[in-house]
Design an enzyme around this catalytic site. Structure first.
Site, PDB file in Angstrom:
ATOM      1  N   ARG A 150      34.779  43.127  35.654  1.00  0.00           N
ATOM      2  CA  ARG A 150      36.207  43.142  35.365  1.00  0.00           C
ATOM      3  C   ARG A 150      36.713  44.542  35.695  1.00  0.00           C
ATOM      4  O   ARG A 150      35.970  45.515  35.648  1.00  0.00           O
ATOM      5  CB  ARG A 150      36.475  42.854  33.881  1.00  0.00           C
ATOM      6  CG  ARG A 150      35.985  41.502  33.393  1.00  0.00           C
ATOM      7  CD  ARG A 150      36.258  41.375  31.886  1.00  0.00           C
ATOM      8  NE  ARG A 150      35.888  40.051  31.372  1.00  0.00           N
ATOM      9  CZ  ARG A 150      34.735  39.782  30.758  1.00  0.00           C
ATOM     10  NH1 ARG A 150      33.825  40.741  30.593  1.00  0.00           N
ATOM     11  NH2 ARG A 150      34.485  38.551  30.317  1.00  0.00           N
ATOM     12  N   LYS A 174      34.043  42.729  26.908  1.00  0.00           N
ATOM     13  CA  LYS A 174      34.988  42.464  25.823  1.00  0.00           C
ATOM     14  C   LYS A 174      34.292  42.529  24.479  1.00  0.00           C
ATOM     15  O   LYS A 174      33.148  42.127  24.341  1.00  0.00           O
ATOM     16  CB  LYS A 174      35.612  41.086  26.022  1.00  0.00           C
ATOM     17  CG  LYS A 174      36.435  41.060  27.282  1.00  0.00           C
ATOM     18  CD  LYS A 174      37.206  39.788  27.392  1.00  0.00           C
ATOM     19  CE  LYS A 174      38.048  39.891  28.644  1.00  0.00           C
ATOM     20  NZ  LYS A 174      39.261  39.195  28.582  1.00  0.00           N
ATOM     21  N   HIS A 246      40.279  41.272  40.167  1.00  0.00           N
ATOM     22  CA  HIS A 246      39.599  40.081  39.641  1.00  0.00           C
ATOM     23  C   HIS A 246      39.166  39.137  40.760  1.00  0.00           C
ATOM     24  O   HIS A 246      38.242  38.340  40.583  1.00  0.00           O
ATOM     25  CB  HIS A 246      40.515  39.358  38.655  1.00  0.00           C
ATOM     26  CG  HIS A 246      39.791  38.774  37.481  1.00  0.00           C
ATOM     27  ND1 HIS A 246      39.211  39.560  36.499  1.00  0.00           N
ATOM     28  CD2 HIS A 246      39.532  37.499  37.126  1.00  0.00           C
ATOM     29  CE1 HIS A 246      38.648  38.775  35.599  1.00  0.00           C
ATOM     30  NE2 HIS A 246      38.821  37.526  35.951  1.00  0.00           N
ATOM     31  N   ARG A 249      35.638  39.610  41.498  1.00  0.00           N
ATOM     32  CA  ARG A 249      34.780  38.991  40.469  1.00  0.00           C
ATOM     33  C   ARG A 249      34.655  37.486  40.725  1.00  0.00           C
ATOM     34  O   ARG A 249      33.557  36.922  40.648  1.00  0.00           O
ATOM     35  CB  ARG A 249      35.388  39.279  39.097  1.00  0.00           C
ATOM     36  CG  ARG A 249      34.630  38.718  37.891  1.00  0.00           C
ATOM     37  CD  ARG A 249      35.222  39.355  36.639  1.00  0.00           C
ATOM     38  NE  ARG A 249      34.989  38.597  35.430  1.00  0.00           N
ATOM     39  CZ  ARG A 249      33.911  38.717  34.648  1.00  0.00           C
ATOM     40  NH1 ARG A 249      32.957  39.552  34.966  1.00  0.00           N
ATOM     41  NH2 ARG A 249      33.793  38.006  33.549  1.00  0.00           N
ATOM     42  N   HIS A 272      30.211  36.028  30.310  1.00  0.00           N
ATOM     43  CA  HIS A 272      30.979  34.986  29.619  1.00  0.00           C
ATOM     44  C   HIS A 272      30.252  34.594  28.340  1.00  0.00           C
ATOM     45  O   HIS A 272      29.064  34.306  28.359  1.00  0.00           O
ATOM     46  CB  HIS A 272      31.120  33.740  30.503  1.00  0.00           C
ATOM     47  CG  HIS A 272      32.073  33.922  31.631  1.00  0.00           C
ATOM     48  ND1 HIS A 272      32.011  33.180  32.794  1.00  0.00           N
ATOM     49  CD2 HIS A 272      33.129  34.766  31.782  1.00  0.00           C
ATOM     50  CE1 HIS A 272      32.991  33.561  33.604  1.00  0.00           C
ATOM     51  NE2 HIS A 272      33.670  34.512  33.024  1.00  0.00           N
ATOM     52  N   TYR A 281      33.923  27.393  37.665  1.00  0.00           N
ATOM     53  CA  TYR A 281      33.621  27.675  39.063  1.00  0.00           C
ATOM     54  C   TYR A 281      33.081  26.448  39.791  1.00  0.00           C
ATOM     55  O   TYR A 281      33.118  26.383  41.017  1.00  0.00           O
ATOM     56  CB  TYR A 281      32.618  28.837  39.177  1.00  0.00           C
ATOM     57  CG  TYR A 281      33.240  30.158  38.804  1.00  0.00           C
ATOM     58  CD1 TYR A 281      34.090  30.814  39.685  1.00  0.00           C
ATOM     59  CD2 TYR A 281      33.019  30.722  37.562  1.00  0.00           C
ATOM     60  CE1 TYR A 281      34.691  32.009  39.342  1.00  0.00           C
ATOM     61  CE2 TYR A 281      33.612  31.917  37.208  1.00  0.00           C
ATOM     62  CZ  TYR A 281      34.445  32.556  38.105  1.00  0.00           C
ATOM     63  OH  TYR A 281      35.047  33.729  37.753  1.00  0.00           O
TER      64      TYR A 281
END
Length: 300
Positions: A150, A174, A246, A249, A272, A281
């Site tokens: 990210r 995150k 992004h 990514r 994730h 995806y």
């Protein structure tokens, strides 16, 4: 509008502005769709936040607007809501997608454009390496793509996070969750070149001694600066796609998937929390999946 809805709506608007490159008018239309949903919640005294709102509640809202607007307007509102909740899933704010059961109209989860490897090569090839910023920008783009970071992870990457001998970098994602991501020899080469020929000549400001990628004033780069760098490169090669950090990514994950990587491995590298996010995806390139079936299935 409650503070919770307002906070996530503002973040979503920034995403539409920076990563999707949408106009202010389009962003206002998307925001209006969310505001309609919030108004429905208030009218019906439903206390649910963007992170807790259920499929049932969203379905009730869709039923209500179906009796108020024509099919075209209904389709646009549903599309706007899908975009908002897709954003929440991609950003790991939600694990589930509350629009999953809403089939009409058939609006797919919109992902930013994915770059072909030739387009990534072209973007990197037009970087002006005669400038100090050029060496830095090449190292950054190589890192974005080869490690699937990210933009926030890229600009906060530390020198102490680089474990080149082991072939990994430590990434803080995150919620300050750490993960180790493999790094290729080419990317190691470009980062080392930047460190040894450019970064070590900068006057580094206090507090940024361990930050890897620095601006010319010796401070950490901003997200906006990385967006600008990529936008300028895209214009140089005449790229007819709206791209952002992004996009690299997404391309990282897509190319891994197309080349046979399993979803669990991709999930770990992307950081994730839920594999549901990574599974999106699988919807990226149905044509590619059809080709796989035709090539490898015994009863093709």
């Amino acid at each position: 509008m409650s503070a919770s809805w307002l906070s996530y709506l503002k973040e979503y608007q920034n995403y539409l502005r920076l990563e999707r490159g949408l106009s202010e008018n389009t962003i206002a239309n998307y925001s209006f769709d969310i505001e309609k949903l919030v108004a429905f919640l208030v009218t019906n005294s439903i206390q649910e936040s963007p992170l807790t709102i259920s499929e049932v509640t969203v379905q009730q809202f869709i039923y209500e607007i179906a009796s108020q607007v024509n099919a075209r307007s209904q389709a646009r509102i549903i599309s706007g809501l899908k975009s908002f909740f897709t954003f929440l899933v991609f950003e790991d704010y939600r694990k589930d997608f509350p629009m999953e059961l809403i089939e009409v109209p058939k609006v797919g989860r919109k992902l930013p454009d994915t770059l072909a490897t030739s387009e990534i090569d072209a973007l990197i090839a037009v970087i002006d390496l005669s400038t100090p910023e050029g060496e830095r920008n090449r190292a950054m783009l190589e890192t974005l793509y080869s490690c699937g970071l990210r933009v926030s992870e890229l600009i906060s990457l530390k020198i102490s996070d680089l474990f080149f001998e082991e072939g990994f970098i430590k990434v803080t994602g995150k919620g300050n969750k750490e993960r180790f991501v493999p790094i290729g020899s080419n990317t190691v080469k470009y980062i080392s070149l930047y460190q040894n020929t450019i970064r070590n000549h900068l006057k580094i400001q206090k507090g940024f001694e361990d930050t890897l990628f620095l601006n010319r004033r010796g401070k950490q780069l901003t997200r906006a600066m990385v967006f600008t760098i990529i936008k300028d490169l895209a214009e140089k090669i005449g790229l007819q796609k709206v791209i952002s950090p992004h996009t690299f990514r997404h391309s990282f994950a897509t190319h891994l998937l197309e080349n046979g990587a399993d979803l669990r491995s991709i999930q770990l590298m992307l950081g994730h929390e839920s594999i549901t996010t990574t599974e999106v995806y699988m919807h990226l390139d149905r044509k590619f999946l059809a080709e796989v079936l035709n090539s490898f299935h015994p009863r093709k």
